[in-house]
Design a protein around this motif. Structure first.
Motif, PDB file in Angstrom:
ATOM      1  N   TRP A  65      41.248  38.446  41.657  1.00 33.32           N
ATOM      2  CA  TRP A  65      41.724  39.797  41.360  1.00 33.32           C
ATOM      3  C   TRP A  65      42.900  39.682  40.401  1.00 33.32           C
ATOM      4  N   HIS A  66      43.023  40.662  39.528  1.00 36.82           N
ATOM      5  CA  HIS A  66      44.146  40.703  38.596  1.00 36.82           C
ATOM      6  C   HIS A  66      45.277  41.513  39.222  1.00 36.82           C
ATOM      7  N   TRP A  67      46.478  40.917  39.228  1.00 37.08           N
ATOM      8  CA  TRP A  67      47.636  41.634  39.759  1.00 37.08           C
ATOM      9  C   TRP A  67      48.496  42.136  38.616  1.00 37.08           C
ATOM     10  N   TYR A  72      46.143  45.610  42.545  1.00 36.39           N
ATOM     11  CA  TYR A  72      45.112  44.657  42.156  1.00 36.39           C
ATOM     12  C   TYR A  72      43.938  45.400  41.531  1.00 36.39           C
ATOM     13  N   THR A  73      43.370  44.797  40.489  1.00 37.07           N
ATOM     14  CA  THR A  73      42.164  45.318  39.857  1.00 37.07           C
ATOM     15  C   THR A  73      41.273  44.142  39.483  1.00 37.07           C
ATOM     16  N   ARG A  74      40.007  44.404  39.278  1.00 38.79           N
ATOM     17  CA  ARG A  74      39.094  43.351  38.841  1.00 38.79           C
ATOM     18  C   ARG A  74      39.241  43.065  37.350  1.00 38.79           C
ATOM     19  N   ARG A  83      37.592  41.049  32.501  1.00 37.42           N
ATOM     20  CA  ARG A  83      37.464  40.787  33.931  1.00 37.42           C
ATOM     21  C   ARG A  83      37.997  39.395  34.235  1.00 37.42           C
ATOM     22  N   THR A 116      42.266  35.912  46.004  1.00 41.13           N
ATOM     23  CA  THR A 116      43.021  35.987  44.760  1.00 41.13           C
ATOM     24  C   THR A 116      44.119  34.935  44.767  1.00 41.13           C
ATOM     25  N   THR A 215      43.304  39.802  49.757  1.00 43.86           N
ATOM     26  CA  THR A 215      43.641  41.179  49.378  1.00 43.86           C
ATOM     27  C   THR A 215      43.158  42.207  50.383  1.00 43.86           C
TER      28      THR A 215
END
Length: 218
Positions: A65-67, A72-74, A83, A116, A215
């Motif tokens: 996951w991107h922080w 957090y988002t994909r 992504r 993540t 997460t």
């Protein structure tokens, strides 16, 4: 600054355990290679911008996951929109080994499935203010690995950014796990020690900190 504690395996607070020299030099080198690959894409390593507009002094890249502060988002909506790479199975296994080493509970560790990891790079000037890791929806332990330059890791309490806290000197290869009553403890990095990295790790300068989390997101 509070006195530094000795470099022995220690419980810093309930649920917070420091295991010195946990990663072998070969494991550290392999992780550095993986981090270098993640840092070059598809989402590049960057200094995240805080809501107030200032940028963090550490540079970060994520897997799974991107922080970005504070969610957090994909996809990396603040860093090109790509992504993030999937969370690798070998890192899950490493996280489970870490929990076993910290808590001596292989059964509980076998259920730990981080999804993540935040990889932070500290140069000579980078610092991390006191903060809580609370953007996750569940409160599984955080597994933290250090590679490269040594640092002072300040581990505090769950109520305030100020004292009481304990300063722990983290060296390359050290493991730090915090969960249970200490899961939401404030923590930060007020100081690094430039020039203390072992070139054998593949990291000539600076410090890498890899923190694995669960997460609780779908």
């Amino acid at each position: 600054m509070e006195p530094l504690i000795p470099r022995d395996r220690a419980q810093i607070a309930p649920g917070a355990v420091h295991v010195p020299d946990w990663l072998s030099p070969a494991e550290q080198h392999a992780i550095v290679i993986a981090c270098r690959d993640w840092a070059t894409g598809p989402v590049p390593m960057r200094a995240a911008r805080l809501p107030g507009g200032q940028r963090m002094s550490v540079r970060t890249v994520c897997v799974g996951w991107h922080w970005q502060p504070y969610r957090y988002t994909r996809t990396a909506d603040d860093a090109g929109g790509a992504r993030v790479v999937p969370f690798p199975d070998w890192l899950v296994r490493l996280g489970r080994r870490a929990l076993t080493a910290a808590y001596d509970d292989p059964v509980a560790a076998s259920r730990y499935t981080p999804d993540t990891a935040l990889i932070n790079h500290y140069d000579d000037q980078a610092r991390m203010g006191m903060h809580q890791d609370k953007d996750e929806k569940v409160r599984e332990p955080v597994v933290s690995l250090s590679i490269g330059d040594a640092c002072v890791f300040r581990f505090g309490n769950t109520e305030t950014r100020t004292k009481p806290y304990t300063d722990v000197e983290l060296h390359s290869g050290d493991l730090f796990v915090f969960g249970g009553p200490s899961r939401l403890a404030y923590h930060g990095v007020p100081k690094t020690f430039p020039g203390t990295a072992d070139p054998a790790t593949g990291l000539k300068s600076g410090r890498l900190n890899i923190t694995m989390r669960v997460t609780g997101l779908d």
